[in-house]
Write an enzyme that holds these catalytic residues in place. Structure first.
Site, PDB file in Angstrom:
ATOM      1  N   HIS A   3      17.057  -9.570 -39.851  1.00 53.06           N
ATOM      2  CA  HIS A   3      17.596  -9.413 -38.488  1.00 53.06           C
ATOM      3  C   HIS A   3      16.678  -8.427 -37.767  1.00 53.06           C
ATOM      4  O   HIS A   3      16.228  -7.349 -38.321  1.00 53.06           O
ATOM      5  CB  HIS A   3      18.929  -8.963 -38.400  1.00 53.06           C
ATOM      6  CG  HIS A   3      19.767  -8.877 -37.140  1.00 53.06           C
ATOM      7  ND1 HIS A   3      19.575  -7.978 -36.091  1.00 53.06           N
ATOM      8  CD2 HIS A   3      20.806  -9.976 -36.640  1.00 53.06           C
ATOM      9  CE1 HIS A   3      20.462  -8.265 -35.182  1.00 53.06           C
ATOM     10  NE2 HIS A   3      21.372  -9.374 -35.343  1.00 53.06           N
ATOM     11  N   ASP A  80      20.699  -3.502 -45.459  1.00 51.32           N
ATOM     12  CA  ASP A  80      21.675  -3.975 -44.289  1.00 51.32           C
ATOM     13  C   ASP A  80      22.556  -4.714 -44.747  1.00 51.32           C
ATOM     14  O   ASP A  80      22.267  -5.868 -45.283  1.00 51.32           O
ATOM     15  CB  ASP A  80      20.406  -4.565 -43.296  1.00 51.32           C
ATOM     16  CG  ASP A  80      21.329  -5.443 -42.224  1.00 51.32           C
ATOM     17  OD1 ASP A  80      22.453  -5.220 -42.048  1.00 51.32           O
ATOM     18  OD2 ASP A  80      20.678  -6.028 -41.387  1.00 51.32           O
ATOM     19  N   GLN A  83      26.075  -8.521 -43.274  1.00 51.80           N
ATOM     20  CA  GLN A  83      26.530  -9.879 -43.382  1.00 51.80           C
ATOM     21  C   GLN A  83      27.120  -9.964 -45.043  1.00 51.80           C
ATOM     22  O   GLN A  83      27.551 -11.076 -45.467  1.00 51.80           O
ATOM     23  CB  GLN A  83      25.421 -10.996 -43.756  1.00 51.80           C
ATOM     24  CG  GLN A  83      24.983 -11.361 -42.238  1.00 51.80           C
ATOM     25  CD  GLN A  83      25.690 -12.111 -41.258  1.00 51.80           C
ATOM     26  OE1 GLN A  83      26.613 -12.693 -41.713  1.00 51.80           O
ATOM     27  NE2 GLN A  83      25.616 -11.817 -40.062  1.00 51.80           N
ATOM     28  N   LYS A 106      31.823  -7.679 -37.789  1.00 48.76           N
ATOM     29  CA  LYS A 106      31.496  -8.872 -38.425  1.00 48.76           C
ATOM     30  C   LYS A 106      32.743  -8.727 -39.910  1.00 48.76           C
ATOM     31  O   LYS A 106      32.837  -9.699 -40.594  1.00 48.76           O
ATOM     32  CB  LYS A 106      30.304  -8.909 -39.227  1.00 48.76           C
ATOM     33  CG  LYS A 106      29.279  -8.949 -38.011  1.00 48.76           C
ATOM     34  CD  LYS A 106      27.938  -9.288 -38.562  1.00 48.76           C
ATOM     35  CE  LYS A 106      26.908  -9.226 -37.686  1.00 48.76           C
ATOM     36  NZ  LYS A 106      27.032  -9.859 -36.331  1.00 48.76           N
ATOM     37  N   CYS A 244      18.604 -13.443 -33.460  1.00 47.41           N
ATOM     38  CA  CYS A 244      18.134 -12.200 -33.529  1.00 47.41           C
ATOM     39  C   CYS A 244      17.105 -12.040 -34.836  1.00 47.41           C
ATOM     40  O   CYS A 244      16.933 -11.053 -35.462  1.00 47.41           O
ATOM     41  CB  CYS A 244      18.823 -11.174 -33.600  1.00 47.41           C
ATOM     42  SG  CYS A 244      20.034 -11.115 -32.458  1.00 47.41           S
TER      43      CYS A 244
HETATM   44  C1  LIG Z   1      22.134  -9.264 -41.116  1.00 54.30           C
HETATM   45  C2  LIG Z   1      22.473  -8.405 -39.557  1.00 54.30           C
HETATM   46  N1  LIG Z   1      22.013  -7.104 -39.519  1.00 54.30           N
HETATM   47  C3  LIG Z   1      22.335  -6.607 -38.577  1.00 54.30           C
HETATM   48  C4  LIG Z   1      22.971  -7.082 -37.452  1.00 54.30           C
HETATM   49  C5  LIG Z   1      23.250  -6.291 -36.274  1.00 54.30           C
HETATM   50  O1  LIG Z   1      24.678  -5.780 -36.184  1.00 54.30           O
HETATM   51  P1  LIG Z   1      24.896  -4.753 -34.770  1.00 54.30           P
HETATM   52  O2  LIG Z   1      25.024  -5.820 -33.584  1.00 54.30           O
HETATM   53  O3  LIG Z   1      26.404  -4.414 -35.184  1.00 54.30           O
HETATM   54  O4  LIG Z   1      24.119  -3.604 -34.737  1.00 54.30           O
HETATM   55  C6  LIG Z   1      23.487  -8.282 -37.440  1.00 54.30           C
HETATM   56  C7  LIG Z   1      24.262  -9.047 -36.432  1.00 54.30           C
HETATM   57  O5  LIG Z   1      24.499  -8.865 -35.364  1.00 54.30           O
HETATM   58  C8  LIG Z   1      23.155  -9.040 -38.743  1.00 54.30           C
HETATM   59  O6  LIG Z   1      23.741 -10.380 -38.975  1.00 54.30           O
END
Ligand SMILES: Cc1ncc(COP(=O)(O)O)c(C=O)c1O
Length: 286
Positions: A3, A80, A83, A106, A244
């Site tokens: 992401h 990270d 998910q 999430k 993203c």
């Molecule tokens: C794998 C992953 N990492 C990071 C994020 C970013 O999360 P946030 O928007 O809470 O910073 C997301 C989702 O938006 C995601 O699916």
């Protein structure tokens, strides 16, 4: 398969400290190439940053092995977990990463708050990156000393309502049981994968096994945004776009994908509704 949230920060850091970014390639089945990872993670590596579970491919990465590879060469590892934490039990004591991040929104929690776990030994050695109330112990005119963890890194008035809501979400998920949630999500995902794979000409991205509760797909000749709009009309909410993950879209050779994702509130009937809505959308758009 990262992401942007786990790529762009490192681009900025690399620029400011003069570091080089290196990328572990993805194999054609949508899994990480561990042979290349073993070559790339070497004595020059400062930090390995990797997603636990891909928000597009669904791939669940072998993070335990990556933690060992990083630590063997004296590098730190950040995972990270945006998910993975909502969908499976995670034991950070066993996994032993240096940093592990996830987002409240999430996992049935509110927006605007997340968690960054850091190994206390490393956090104690680090200087604060942000200043404000609560992060100090004593302030003099020419210097200041820092509060203990976690306050040292929680400058200013916190997002109190969000933190209380996140706690409620965690308690709710724990009461159901993360093992049960993992099993149920897997059951839904495998059912959806089987049903969608039986549809003609539907391209499904990512591995067939060892995957999280997202299924990205495309139908040749149909833009995923059109697909999403027609599904929406039938009451089926999916996401369409680059998710993203623009570098991953380039690697897949597409501009965007449609993506269905599942959680504990979904049912097998929802998946049947998804498949039937995909069929009617194709009939309309053909
Ligand atoms: C794998 C992953 N990492 C990071 C994020 C970013 O999360 P946030 O928007 O809470 O910073 C997301 C989702 O938006 C995601 O699916």
């Amino acid at each position: 398969m990262e992401h942007h949230a786990n790529l762009v920060p490192w681009q900025l850091v690399a620029k400011s400290v003069g570091a080089e970014l290196r990328f572990i390639p993805i194999k054609s089945d949508g899994t990480l190439d561990l042979v290349e990872a073993r070559k790339l993670i070497d004595s020059k590596t400062a930090l390995v940053a990797v997603t636990h579970s891909s928000n597009v491919l669904g791939t669940i990465n072998p993070v335990g092995e990556l933690v060992q590879l990083a630590h063997k060469v004296g590098a730190r590892i950040l995972i990270d977990g945006a998910q993975s934490v909502p969908h499976m039990p995670i034991n950070l004591r066993e996994l032993n990463p240096d940093f592990y991040a996830f987002s409240a929104h999430k996992m049935l929690g509110p927006t605007g708050i997340g968690v960054l776990y850091g190994n206390p030994e490393i956090l104690n050695d680090m200087e604060p990156y942000m200043t404000g109330g609560e992060m100090i112990r004593e302030v003099f005119l020419d210097h200041a000393t820092w509060n203990s963890l976690p306050h040292k890194f929680e400058a200013g008035t916190p997002a109190i309502a969000e933190a209380v809501s996140l706690t409620a979400a965690v308690k709710y998920l724990e009461a159901i049981g993360m093992d049960r949630i993992a099993q149920y999500d897997h059951h839904l995902t495998m059912h959806a994968l089987e049903k969608l794979s039986a549809e003609n000409d539907l391209e499904i991205y990512g591995p067939r096994t060892q995957r999280g509760a997202v299924i990205s797909f495309n139908v040749p000749g149909i833009h995923p945004h059109d697909m999403a709009a027609l599904l929406d009309r039938e009451g089926v909410a999916i996401r369409a776009g680059h998710h993203c993950c623009q570098p991953l879209m380039r690697w897949l050779g597409v501009q965007a994908t449609a993506r269905a994702s599942f959680y504990l509130y979904n049912t097998l009937d929802d998946i049947d509704a998804l498949v039937s809505a995909v069929r009617s959308a194709r009939a309309i758009l053909a």
